[in-house]
Design a protein around this motif. Structure first.
Motif, PDB file in Angstrom:
ATOM      1  N   ARG A  40      -4.203  37.271  15.737  1.00 52.50           N
ATOM      2  CA  ARG A  40      -3.591  35.493  16.306  1.00 52.50           C
ATOM      3  C   ARG A  40      -3.711  33.264  14.807  1.00 52.50           C
ATOM      4  N   MET A  41      -2.439  33.672  15.046  1.00 59.16           N
ATOM      5  CA  MET A  41      -2.350  32.748  13.556  1.00 59.16           C
ATOM      6  C   MET A  41      -1.928  31.181  14.547  1.00 59.16           C
ATOM      7  N   ILE A  42      -1.753  30.237  14.120  1.00 59.95           N
ATOM      8  CA  ILE A  42      -2.144  28.911  14.372  1.00 59.95           C
ATOM      9  C   ILE A  42      -0.923  28.146  13.935  1.00 59.95           C
ATOM     10  N   LEU A  43       0.664  27.383  14.438  1.00 58.93           N
ATOM     11  CA  LEU A  43       0.928  26.639  13.928  1.00 58.93           C
ATOM     12  C   LEU A  43       1.413  25.107  14.444  1.00 58.93           C
ATOM     13  N   PRO A  44       1.439  24.411  13.717  1.00 53.98           N
ATOM     14  CA  PRO A  44       2.033  22.819  14.981  1.00 53.98           C
ATOM     15  C   PRO A  44       4.226  23.481  15.413  1.00 53.98           C
ATOM     16  N   ILE A  45       3.812  22.913  16.247  1.00 52.78           N
ATOM     17  CA  ILE A  45       5.444  23.321  16.916  1.00 52.78           C
ATOM     18  C   ILE A  45       6.734  22.868  16.093  1.00 52.78           C
ATOM     19  N   PHE A  46       5.434  21.163  15.653  1.00 53.15           N
ATOM     20  CA  PHE A  46       7.082  21.122  14.916  1.00 53.15           C
ATOM     21  C   PHE A  46       6.215  20.698  13.149  1.00 53.15           C
ATOM     22  N   GLY A  54      -3.241  19.004   9.874  1.00 53.35           N
ATOM     23  CA  GLY A  54      -3.505  18.665   8.663  1.00 53.35           C
ATOM     24  C   GLY A  54      -4.527  17.598   8.321  1.00 53.35           C
ATOM     25  N   ARG A  55      -4.157  16.608   7.973  1.00 59.82           N
ATOM     26  CA  ARG A  55      -4.438  15.436   8.904  1.00 59.82           C
ATOM     27  C   ARG A  55      -6.001  14.766   8.745  1.00 59.82           C
ATOM     28  N   VAL A  56      -7.061  15.238   9.620  1.00 55.99           N
ATOM     29  CA  VAL A  56      -8.612  15.360  10.238  1.00 55.99           C
ATOM     30  C   VAL A  56      -8.698  13.585  10.066  1.00 55.99           C
ATOM     31  N   THR A  57      -8.710  13.658   9.286  1.00 58.82           N
ATOM     32  CA  THR A  57      -8.681  11.735   9.517  1.00 58.82           C
ATOM     33  C   THR A  57      -7.543  10.972  10.000  1.00 58.82           C
ATOM     34  N   THR A  58      -6.868  10.999  10.309  1.00 59.13           N
ATOM     35  CA  THR A  58      -6.330  10.031  11.190  1.00 59.13           C
ATOM     36  C   THR A  58      -5.470  10.748  12.366  1.00 59.13           C
ATOM     37  N   PHE A  59      -6.140  11.932  12.662  1.00 58.50           N
ATOM     38  CA  PHE A  59      -5.731  12.447  13.495  1.00 58.50           C
ATOM     39  C   PHE A  59      -6.007  12.315  14.864  1.00 58.50           C
ATOM     40  N   CYS A  60      -4.601  12.548  15.687  1.00 65.56           N
ATOM     41  CA  CYS A  60      -4.549  11.749  17.279  1.00 65.56           C
ATOM     42  C   CYS A  60      -3.611  12.436  18.076  1.00 65.56           C
ATOM     43  N   PRO A  61      -3.918  13.739  19.360  1.00 62.17           N
ATOM     44  CA  PRO A  61      -2.799  14.230  19.565  1.00 62.17           C
ATOM     45  C   PRO A  61      -1.375  14.043  20.272  1.00 62.17           C
ATOM     46  N   LEU A  62      -1.837  12.672  20.208  1.00 62.42           N
ATOM     47  CA  LEU A  62      -0.467  12.048  20.688  1.00 62.42           C
ATOM     48  C   LEU A  62       0.502  11.669  20.354  1.00 62.42           C
ATOM     49  N   PHE A  63       1.901  12.154  20.203  1.00 64.66           N
ATOM     50  CA  PHE A  63       3.045  12.154  20.137  1.00 64.66           C
ATOM     51  C   PHE A  63       3.333  10.980  19.768  1.00 64.66           C
ATOM     52  N   THR A  64       3.566  10.942  18.700  1.00 65.90           N
ATOM     53  CA  THR A  64       3.776   9.639  17.538  1.00 65.90           C
ATOM     54  C   THR A  64       4.954   9.481  17.125  1.00 65.90           C
ATOM     55  N   ALA A  65       5.746   8.447  16.804  1.00 69.69           N
ATOM     56  CA  ALA A  65       6.974   8.094  15.892  1.00 69.69           C
ATOM     57  C   ALA A  65       6.686   8.164  14.528  1.00 69.69           C
ATOM     58  N   GLU A  66       5.789   7.650  14.318  1.00 71.09           N
ATOM     59  CA  GLU A  66       5.310   7.683  12.773  1.00 71.09           C
ATOM     60  C   GLU A  66       4.178   9.044  12.232  1.00 71.09           C
ATOM     61  N   ASN A  67       4.190  10.000  13.324  1.00 71.01           N
ATOM     62  CA  ASN A  67       3.978  11.119  12.773  1.00 71.01           C
ATOM     63  C   ASN A  67       4.756  12.544  12.391  1.00 71.01           C
ATOM     64  N   MET A  68       6.285  12.500  12.679  1.00 71.51           N
ATOM     65  CA  MET A  68       7.241  12.943  12.262  1.00 71.51           C
ATOM     66  C   MET A  68       7.737  12.723  11.128  1.00 71.51           C
ATOM     67  N   LEU A  69       7.250  13.328  10.328  1.00 74.50           N
ATOM     68  CA  LEU A  69       8.955  12.737   8.716  1.00 74.50           C
ATOM     69  C   LEU A  69       9.515  13.735   8.735  1.00 74.50           C
TER      70      LEU A  69
END
Length: 766
Positions: A583-589, A488-503
């Protein structure tokens, strides 16, 4: 001359310090450190006597216990000669200590020579074993290039006669005739000078051998991590997971582990932590039930299991050394970045590089997973969630992901797949690859390559049946785009799971098939016909008089491995088959409201499905359809007499916010229709309401709650007429079959049931 006291473990004098004093040991023991090893001296020995021909110490002297020393200031050979003239008896002590220490250093040189030769032999044996296994199992060799630069150990030691010479001198000077020799001061001074020079030569040999062993050790443990230990352990993991015999390989690695105890290896190589990580992983391989994870165990136990997750994932993947080192380095930089969502150039560049390397790693890990029956938990967490490092994820999140990975549901339940399970379905032939961002499916891709003469007929045939090629197509075309879209936030996208992205907490935001099922059930209670398609049952076409039937195809929902805020329709049908799931896509979180996301995706599906059915005439109002009527409504709203001035201004503002996208306008109206209008809360203008009521009808079960609302009464009456006509037609067809004593097809009964869900018709007798 003075007496001093040195405590245990304190240094008396050390390497590279100026030589200013000789120390006679009165009481105690002292360790003398030379290259690669050490020896001991005690009472009667002299610290520093071996270095009298040097301006600085090249040995280090450390007290092994509380030690008493007698000091003799000596800063030159002249000072030594003067001391020996004043104290003739001291010369004997100095000479005997020098002879003893020369013998001790000769022993060290012999041991050092044997160790160097043995270490070289071990290196060659390990290389031969590794190369043989790689050749046997058709795997690429990753022996570091530095190995070939190591020459065989060259014998370079002091002449043996020197050892015998100093042993003989020691016996002479300990005998009764030594007093005659000691009377000749020039002889004593010459013996000390020659002994010091011979010891210095021996020291240089020890130093060269120590450097030679260090060169070999660096082939086993290097700062870059591209070394024999890395190559051997990765091969061990791979063969172990494939059930191959690894006893000889394990014994070789065990000898490597002993090197961390036998030699002082630089901390930069991380040799000891890597050795400990191997022991933990080896234990996990020996007890796969613990490595698989059950979700049980304390948080501390789980964190211990997850320690070194990045190493586990990279070991499993078996990337080329330079690619692995690059990813490891960039993960470390990302971990050290304070603001991981910063938009400055440096951080943006790092995220781009990590993104490219992540997708390469994901592809390698997936392909490896096909041949391994039990995946280590960090690897499963990587495939499911994009997890790579326990420090990036944070302790609480790491524990939560571990437990979630241990309890993943069956793939395909309620049409829900994790991305990893989706790839498995593609690989197994249960699902076809998705369309690319350019609306090109796998068959189109092959045909395009064929037209461009990039493929021969045999290559085309091979590609059509190449299961891994289909997976790679999915990884290259669906994965990067869908992962960024769902984030959703394309300018700050990084596929690595980080604590900063878990709201939200992982458990609260984790998407399960049950949650999807509940959201779809809520939607279908209002828009019951959303996923039904008109089709003809050709097997029953004669009995059905080619009457179209409605068949429901619920969507496949693919959960991308990230924590995001957006869901999206990827494709409305599979390939060109209209009778297939979307086919629909969602984030797993999912960090927003899931029900709203499902409604939005269904609105997108409604629009795209209508365009697919209508083809080139999707916006031709002469052929009524959802898209053509809605397109006409938005295109000519300014001339529409049914809309008030306020309604037109509101519509103009809405179009501006939607960037003049008619599809986006429809989706927003559809969300309003489901959430508000269906419950009688007026939010739409009368034109939009009429279109949505006609093409997204409300079920008969809602009639009573809406029939008193004047906004719906006229629309419902019209819908009842259409539904009644449809039921009458189906009833006549059914009666005809019964009269002809023909079996009533199930599809006809299902179509009658579908028609009855339309607004109340009064035809319950059917």
């Amino acid at each position: 001359m003075a007496k001093i006291f040195v405590e245990k473990s304190k240094t008396i004098c050390g390497f590279s310090q100026p030589l200013t004093t000789l120390y006679l040991i009165v009481q105690g023991r002292v360790k003398v450190q030379c290259p690669g090893n050490s020896y001991q001296i005690d009472s009667g020995d002299v610290a520093g006597i071996c270095e009298i021909c040097s301006d600085i110490h090249f040995l280090t002297y450390t007290a092994l216990e509380d030690t008493t020393l007698m000091t003799y200031p000596v800063n030159s050979l002249e000072a030594l000669e003067d001391l020996m003239q004043k104290r003739p008896n001291i010369a004997k002590l100095f000479l005997l200590s020098l002879f003893r220490q020369f013998g001790a250093m000769m022993e060290q040189a012999s041991v050092s020579e044997v160790n160097s030769a043995e270490l070289y032999r071990r290196l060659r044996t390990d290389c031969e074993l590794y190369a043989g296994l790689c050749d046997k199992y058709k795997l690429p060799s990753r022996i570091p290039a530095e190995v070939e630069e190591i020459p065989p150990c060259v014998e370079d030691s002091c002449d043996e006669w020197l050892g015998k010479y100093y042993v003989a001198l020691r016996r002479v000077y300990m005998g009764a005739d030594s007093d005659v020799l000691l009377q000749e001061q020039g002889l004593s001074l010459g013996m000390l000078r020659k002994g010091s020079l011979d010891i210095n030569k021996n020291y240089r040999i020890l130093e060269a051998q120590a450097q030679y062993r260090a060169q070999i050790i660096s082939c086993y443990f290097s700062q870059s991590g591209n070394d024999m230990f890395d190559a051997m352990t990765k091969l061990y993991y791979r063969l172990s997971q494939e059930g191959q015999d690894t006893d000889e390989l394990y014994e070789s690695i065990s000898q490597m582990l002993r090197l961390t105890e036998e030699y002082d290896i630089p901390d930069e190589t991380q040799a000891r932590p890597r050795a400990e990580a191997f022991r933990r992983k080896e234990d996990a391989l020996a007890h796969p039930e613990a490595a698989q994870g059950t979700g049980d165990g304390s948080d501390t136990d789980i964190l211990n299991l997850l320690e070194g997750s990045l190493d586990t994932i990279l070991d499993f993947a078996g990337l080329a050394g330079d690619k692995e080192a690059s990813f490891r380095e960039h993960v470390a930089l990302y971990r050290a970045t304070r603001d991981k969502n910063s938009t400055n150039d440096e951080c943006s560049r790092l995220r781009r590089i990590l993104t490219e390397e992540f997708y390469l790693l994901y592809s390698e890990v997936f392909e490896r997973s096909l041949s391994v029956p039990g995946l280590p938990l960090p690897v499963r967490m990587f495939l499911y969630f994009g997890y790579v490092d326990e420090n990036l994820a944070g302790e609480d999140n790491s524990v939560a992901l571990y437990r979630l990975a241990g309890y993943m549901s069956d793939p395909g339940l309620n049409g829900v797949y994790t991305f990893y399970d989706w790839l498995l379905a593609v690989y197994d032939g249960k699902k076809n690859p998705s369309r690319s961002e350019l609306d090109e499916d796998y068959d189109d891709f092959i045909n395009q390559q064929k037209k461009k003469n990039n493929l021969t007929a045999s290559q085309v045939a091979a590609l059509e049946n190449d299961r891994m090629a289909k997976v790679r197509y999915e990884l290259e075309n669906l994965f990067p785009v869908a992962n960024k879209v769902t984030f959703g936030r394309v300018t700050t996208f990084c596929p690595l799971f980080t604590a900063e992205n878990m709201l939200k907490s992982p458990r609260d935001s984790f998407i399960t098939p049950d949650k999807i099922g509940s959201a779809l059930s809520m939607l279908k209670k209002i828009d019951f016909s959303a996923f039904f398609r008109e089709t003809i049952d050709y097997e029953m076409s004669q009995a059905m008089n080619r009457e179209p039937m409605h068949v429901e195809y619920l969507p496949d929902i693919i959960l991308m491995p990230n924590a995001g805020v957006r869901g999206s329709l990827w494709q409305e049908i599979e390939g060109r088959r209209r009778s297939s799931p979307s086919r629909m896509i969602l984030p797993i979180f999912y960090l927003d409201n899931l029900e709203t996301a499902v409604i939005r995706m269904t609105g997108e599906f409604r629009w795209e499905m209508c365009k697919r059915i209508q083809g080139g005439r999707w916006n031709d109002v002469s052929e009524p359809s959802l898209t053509s009527e809605y397109f006409d409504y938005l295109q000519f709203y300014r001339k529409n007499t049914e809309l008030s001035k306020d309604a037109k201004e509101k519509l103009q503002n809405s179009l501006t916010r939607a960037k003049n996208s008619f599809r986006e306008m429809f989706v927003r109206d559809y969300i309003t229709w489901i959430l508000y209008e269906s419950s009688g809360s007026s939010r739409l203008n009368k034109v939009a309401r009429r279109i949505l009521f006609l093409y997204c009808p409300l079920p008969a079960s809602m009639d009573k709650s809406l029939e008193q609302n004047p906004m719906f009464s006229e629309l419902m009456n019209r819908q009842r007429i259409l539904a009644t006509q449809r039921l009458q037609k189906l009833g006549i067809l059914r009666q005809k079959l019964v009269s002809g004593k023909m079996a009533v097809p199930d599809c006809l009964e299902q179509e009658i049931a579908f028609a009855k869900r339309m607004p109340e018709t009064g035809s319950e007798s059917l």
